[in-house]
Design an enzyme around this catalytic site. Sequence first.
Site, PDB file in Angstrom:
ATOM      1  N   TYR B 156      89.489  82.107  52.274  1.00  0.00           N
ATOM      2  CA  TYR B 156      90.244  81.907  53.509  1.00  0.00           C
ATOM      3  C   TYR B 156      91.679  82.426  53.342  1.00  0.00           C
ATOM      4  O   TYR B 156      92.190  83.172  54.182  1.00  0.00           O
ATOM      5  CB  TYR B 156      90.238  80.415  53.835  1.00  0.00           C
ATOM      6  CG  TYR B 156      90.814  80.033  55.181  1.00  0.00           C
ATOM      7  CD1 TYR B 156      90.219  80.472  56.351  1.00  0.00           C
ATOM      8  CD2 TYR B 156      91.937  79.211  55.272  1.00  0.00           C
ATOM      9  CE1 TYR B 156      90.723  80.097  57.590  1.00  0.00           C
ATOM     10  CE2 TYR B 156      92.442  78.824  56.500  1.00  0.00           C
ATOM     11  CZ  TYR B 156      91.835  79.274  57.659  1.00  0.00           C
ATOM     12  OH  TYR B 156      92.344  78.903  58.876  1.00  0.00           O
ATOM     13  N   LYS B 160      93.209  85.540  55.510  1.00  0.00           N
ATOM     14  CA  LYS B 160      94.331  85.338  56.425  1.00  0.00           C
ATOM     15  C   LYS B 160      95.549  86.157  55.987  1.00  0.00           C
ATOM     16  O   LYS B 160      96.294  86.678  56.831  1.00  0.00           O
ATOM     17  CB  LYS B 160      94.680  83.848  56.516  1.00  0.00           C
ATOM     18  CG  LYS B 160      93.602  82.994  57.185  1.00  0.00           C
ATOM     19  CD  LYS B 160      93.313  83.422  58.619  1.00  0.00           C
ATOM     20  CE  LYS B 160      92.451  82.415  59.383  1.00  0.00           C
ATOM     21  NZ  LYS B 160      92.098  82.894  60.741  1.00  0.00           N
TER      22      LYS B 160
HETATM   23  N1  NAD Z   1      92.239  73.931  62.827  1.00  0.00           N
HETATM   24  C1  NAD Z   1      93.246  74.241  62.001  1.00  0.00           C
HETATM   25  O1  NAD Z   1      93.861  73.375  61.385  1.00  0.00           O
HETATM   26  C2  NAD Z   1      93.661  75.674  61.817  1.00  0.00           C
HETATM   27  C3  NAD Z   1      94.831  75.939  61.096  1.00  0.00           C
HETATM   28  C4  NAD Z   1      95.258  77.255  60.916  1.00  0.00           C
HETATM   29  C5  NAD Z   1      94.510  78.279  61.459  1.00  0.00           C
HETATM   30  N2  NAD Z   1      93.372  78.011  62.139  1.00  0.00           N
HETATM   31  C6  NAD Z   1      92.629  79.139  62.715  1.00  0.00           C
HETATM   32  O2  NAD Z   1      92.470  78.944  64.089  1.00  0.00           O
HETATM   33  C7  NAD Z   1      91.242  79.524  64.539  1.00  0.00           C
HETATM   34  C8  NAD Z   1      90.408  78.483  65.251  1.00  0.00           C
HETATM   35  O3  NAD Z   1      90.169  77.420  64.377  1.00  0.00           O
HETATM   36  P1  NAD Z   1      89.427  76.064  64.783  1.00  0.00           P
HETATM   37  O4  NAD Z   1      89.892  75.057  63.841  1.00  0.00           O
HETATM   38  O5  NAD Z   1      89.562  75.817  66.226  1.00  0.00           O
HETATM   39  O6  NAD Z   1      87.929  76.426  64.358  1.00  0.00           O
HETATM   40  P2  NAD Z   1      86.578  76.452  65.186  1.00  0.00           P
HETATM   41  O7  NAD Z   1      85.500  76.551  64.172  1.00  0.00           O
HETATM   42  O8  NAD Z   1      86.541  75.356  66.163  1.00  0.00           O
HETATM   43  O9  NAD Z   1      86.697  77.831  65.979  1.00  0.00           O
HETATM   44  C9  NAD Z   1      86.311  79.044  65.448  1.00  0.00           C
HETATM   45  C10 NAD Z   1      85.706  79.902  66.549  1.00  0.00           C
HETATM   46  O10 NAD Z   1      85.175  81.104  65.953  1.00  0.00           O
HETATM   47  C11 NAD Z   1      83.878  81.314  66.447  1.00  0.00           C
HETATM   48  N3  NAD Z   1      83.043  82.015  65.464  1.00  0.00           N
HETATM   49  C12 NAD Z   1      82.667  81.556  64.240  1.00  0.00           C
HETATM   50  N4  NAD Z   1      81.813  82.423  63.666  1.00  0.00           N
HETATM   51  C13 NAD Z   1      81.653  83.441  64.548  1.00  0.00           C
HETATM   52  C14 NAD Z   1      80.874  84.643  64.514  1.00  0.00           C
HETATM   53  N5  NAD Z   1      80.069  84.940  63.478  1.00  0.00           N
HETATM   54  N6  NAD Z   1      80.928  85.469  65.590  1.00  0.00           N
HETATM   55  C15 NAD Z   1      81.716  85.177  66.647  1.00  0.00           C
HETATM   56  N7  NAD Z   1      82.473  84.058  66.728  1.00  0.00           N
HETATM   57  C16 NAD Z   1      82.427  83.204  65.686  1.00  0.00           C
HETATM   58  C17 NAD Z   1      83.339  79.919  66.680  1.00  0.00           C
HETATM   59  O11 NAD Z   1      82.218  79.940  67.545  1.00  0.00           O
HETATM   60  C18 NAD Z   1      84.539  79.206  67.245  1.00  0.00           C
HETATM   61  O12 NAD Z   1      84.663  79.365  68.640  1.00  0.00           O
HETATM   62  C19 NAD Z   1      90.577  80.084  63.267  1.00  0.00           C
HETATM   63  O13 NAD Z   1      90.903  81.446  63.137  1.00  0.00           O
HETATM   64  C20 NAD Z   1      91.223  79.286  62.165  1.00  0.00           C
HETATM   65  O14 NAD Z   1      91.207  79.966  60.935  1.00  0.00           O
HETATM   66  C21 NAD Z   1      92.923  76.722  62.331  1.00  0.00           C
END
Ligand code: NAD
Lengths: 72, 250
Positions: B156, B160
């Site tokens: 990850y 990133k």
């Molecule tokens: N939640 C956190 O604390 C956090 C912190 C920093 C960054 N992020 C980033 O924010 C973004 C959203 O995170 P989240 O926590 O809401 O996660 P989440 O898993 O709820 O969302 C991820 C999204 O990506 C889609 N996805 C996954 N695999 C896929 C594929 N093979 N093809 C197409 N789409 C696909 C999922 O369907 C989902 O809608 C991510 O990029 C994550 O790395 C999250």
Amino acid sequence: MDKVEFLEKLQDVLERDEEITEDMILEDMDEWDSLAAMALMAFFNKTLSITLLPAEVRKMKTVSDIINKAGI
Amino acid sequence: MDEKSYIVITGATSDMGIALSKQLLPVYNLILLDINESTLVNTISMLKNINNTCNIMYMAIDFNDISAVGKTFQDFLKKYNILNISGLVHIAGIAPVLPLKSTEIEDWYKIFNINLLSAVEIIKVLIKKQYKYNMKSVVFLSSIYAHFGGKAQIMYTVSKAAIEAFVMGASVELAPIRVNTIAPGLVKTNSMSVYGDNYAEQFESKHLLGGGSAENIADILYFLLSEKASWITGQTYIVDGGLSVNALNL
Ligand SMILES: NC(=O)c1ccc[n+]([C@@H]2O[C@H](COP(=O)([O-])OP(=O)(O)OC[C@H]3O[C@@H](n4cnc5c(N)ncnc54)[C@H](O)[C@@H]3O)[C@@H](O)[C@H]2O)c1
């Protein structure tokens, strides 16, 4: 996978030199730390298609708890 | 004629995708991309209930099938004759918990496909001559993990960090299209429930302002898409409720 095979794999996952037996207490093994726990979760997921949650891992006390969870 | 431009959102059915869509609805049309068709349909009917005046298109697509992403996306735009796209927000991402020794090469390919390369393929379509004059802004989701190591988070972190490097390079090549990214700390979304234990609580307690919400993230994404950010490109914004500045307080 039978029990013997599973214990061998587990030894691999935990990177332990000595053999692992059912009655061993996880806390007593030097190799048992948070990274080992995550390696165990990855092993369950990939090899056994079982999702193991961190909370479940924390509840495990002995090697036989792991075997039970694996359904072996 | 409909003069609103389209914004493409990947990971559109995630909490962040939905929070952003809600903010964009009054001003833009939307193209929502995600892996699961029925979740997309549900999301859209929910959004239509809030605001029925905007066009919302969608496409279900698996970003891990990377060699098909560019063509599938371009065919979709052609089929619906969509030309006026002004922005892309790449929210789709995965964060497998794997210690280095448990990773296989396919795991690395997969995380790169979903977290970075799918967006690269989409951008390559959006900078073709028929689209590029409408394009204004691309925003990526990085993570605070691009700046600090975490146990079993190595893939990850690397994926990133690659996003942040891509943003820097692409902003130079693509100007005047702006390319930026945000690096959030803990955002309390659905996906965090898999940890479902005191990990999230402990991690949250290190954030001076507490954990963030999907709406907090949507706010800055909206800003970076908008003309208010018209002089900003190539940047990574750390949006972490004070997590990183608090690193020395154990
Ligand atoms: N939640 C956190 O604390 C956090 C912190 C920093 C960054 N992020 C980033 O924010 C973004 C959203 O995170 P989240 O926590 O809401 O996660 P989440 O898993 O709820 O969302 C991820 C999204 O990506 C889609 N996805 C996954 N695999 C896929 C594929 N093979 N093809 C197409 N789409 C696909 C999922 O369907 C989902 O809608 C991510 O990029 C994550 O790395 C999250």
